[in-house]
Design an enzyme around this catalytic site. Sequence first.
Site, PDB file in Angstrom:
ATOM      1  N   ASN A  14      93.432  52.883  48.816  1.00  9.67           N
ATOM      2  CA  ASN A  14      93.613  52.558  47.398  1.00  9.67           C
ATOM      3  C   ASN A  14      94.162  53.791  46.694  1.00  9.67           C
ATOM      4  OD1 ASN A  14      93.450  51.770  44.729  1.00  9.67           O
ATOM      5  ND2 ASN A  14      91.209  51.914  44.620  1.00  9.67           N
ATOM      6  N   LYS A  16      95.038  54.096  43.717  1.00 10.94           N
ATOM      7  CA  LYS A  16      94.694  54.144  42.291  1.00 10.94           C
ATOM      8  C   LYS A  16      95.962  54.469  41.475  1.00 10.94           C
ATOM      9  CE  LYS A  16      89.906  55.032  43.355  1.00 10.94           C
ATOM     10  NZ  LYS A  16      88.621  55.607  42.901  1.00 10.94           N
ATOM     11  N   HIS A 100      87.324  45.893  41.367  1.00  8.77           N
ATOM     12  CA  HIS A 100      87.010  47.307  41.620  1.00  8.77           C
ATOM     13  C   HIS A 100      86.147  47.827  40.472  1.00  8.77           C
ATOM     14  CE1 HIS A 100      87.514  51.638  42.071  1.00  8.77           C
ATOM     15  NE2 HIS A 100      87.875  51.408  43.321  1.00  8.77           N
ATOM     16  N   GLU A 102      86.151  50.350  38.732  1.00 11.67           N
ATOM     17  CA  GLU A 102      86.877  50.901  37.578  1.00 11.67           C
ATOM     18  C   GLU A 102      87.393  49.780  36.685  1.00 11.67           C
ATOM     19  OE1 GLU A 102      88.016  54.761  40.283  1.00 11.67           O
ATOM     20  OE2 GLU A 102      89.562  53.274  39.847  1.00 11.67           O
ATOM     21  N   GLU A 171      81.098  49.239  47.327  1.00  9.76           N
ATOM     22  CA  GLU A 171      81.438  50.568  46.834  1.00  9.76           C
ATOM     23  C   GLU A 171      80.390  51.004  45.820  1.00  9.76           C
ATOM     24  OE1 GLU A 171      85.193  50.386  44.735  1.00  9.76           O
ATOM     25  OE2 GLU A 171      84.278  49.046  43.274  1.00  9.76           O
ATOM     26  N   GLY A 177      84.740  58.949  44.039  1.00 10.51           N
ATOM     27  CA  GLY A 177      85.383  60.103  43.429  1.00 10.51           C
ATOM     28  C   GLY A 177      84.433  61.231  43.065  1.00 10.51           C
ATOM     29  N   SER A 213      84.027  57.720  48.676  1.00  7.30           N
ATOM     30  CA  SER A 213      84.196  59.054  49.265  1.00  7.30           C
ATOM     31  C   SER A 213      84.205  59.013  50.791  1.00  7.30           C
ATOM     32  CB  SER A 213      83.111  60.013  48.751  1.00  7.30           C
ATOM     33  OG  SER A 213      83.234  60.206  47.356  1.00  7.30           O
TER      34      SER A 213
END
Length: 250
Positions: A14, A16, A100, A102, A171, A177, A213
Amino acid sequence: MSSSPNRRRLVIGNWKMHGTQAGNATLLDGLRSGASMADDRDVAVCVPFPYIPQASTLLQGSGITWGAQDVSMHAQGAYTGEVSAAMLADFACKLVLVGHSERRSMHGESDKLVADKAVAALGAGITPVICVGETLEEQQAGQTKDIIARQLAPVLALGAQKLAHVVLAYEPVWAIGTGLSATPEQAQEVHAFIRDRLAGQGSAHVRILYGGSVKPDNAASLFAMPDIDGALVGGASLKAQDFLHIAAAA
């Protein structure tokens, strides 16, 4: 639960909101040159919308597939800024991330909307990679399984016929991150919980990826867990050798 030989490993990068045409060309060329490492597993990259044509051109025939990071629940119409599943299919996207963390946190996407986006992707022949996961506060409060169950509910309600064509990705938000990662045992516990929920719908064969991560130095230990079928890789997918190392570990 033992690992099933019918669940082929899958590693997805991904990107991003990263990339330039020049930088992408270098990265994709590096992935192409190492594609032989991925002959016995599935490898894909999910790139920003503007770079999907570039990925489709440069990865053609490499054995690595490409996809998008989001999709609209709508087929077409007056939805400025949205991108439909049919548009993604026009560029031979094979998969798309939906839900996701985010998107959930920054754009307020609900569990129902995530399921609706998954249905839209399926309608265009694209595999939705449905993301679920808990925040640090929820994890510390012992609410992980409650949160996952809530996020899964509208997805499981789609039924076994649709579930047969999705991928799930666990996730933990606190590991995205941050440099932190769930231990293999922590991740396995949640993956087993998700697998049990899927089994209740006759869909225990659905692949469940771990995201948070994932790096070359922890990938093998994560993949050794019986219910972890691959990875959704963030930062490490921006470096060809790191990403290929993770793919090889699968």
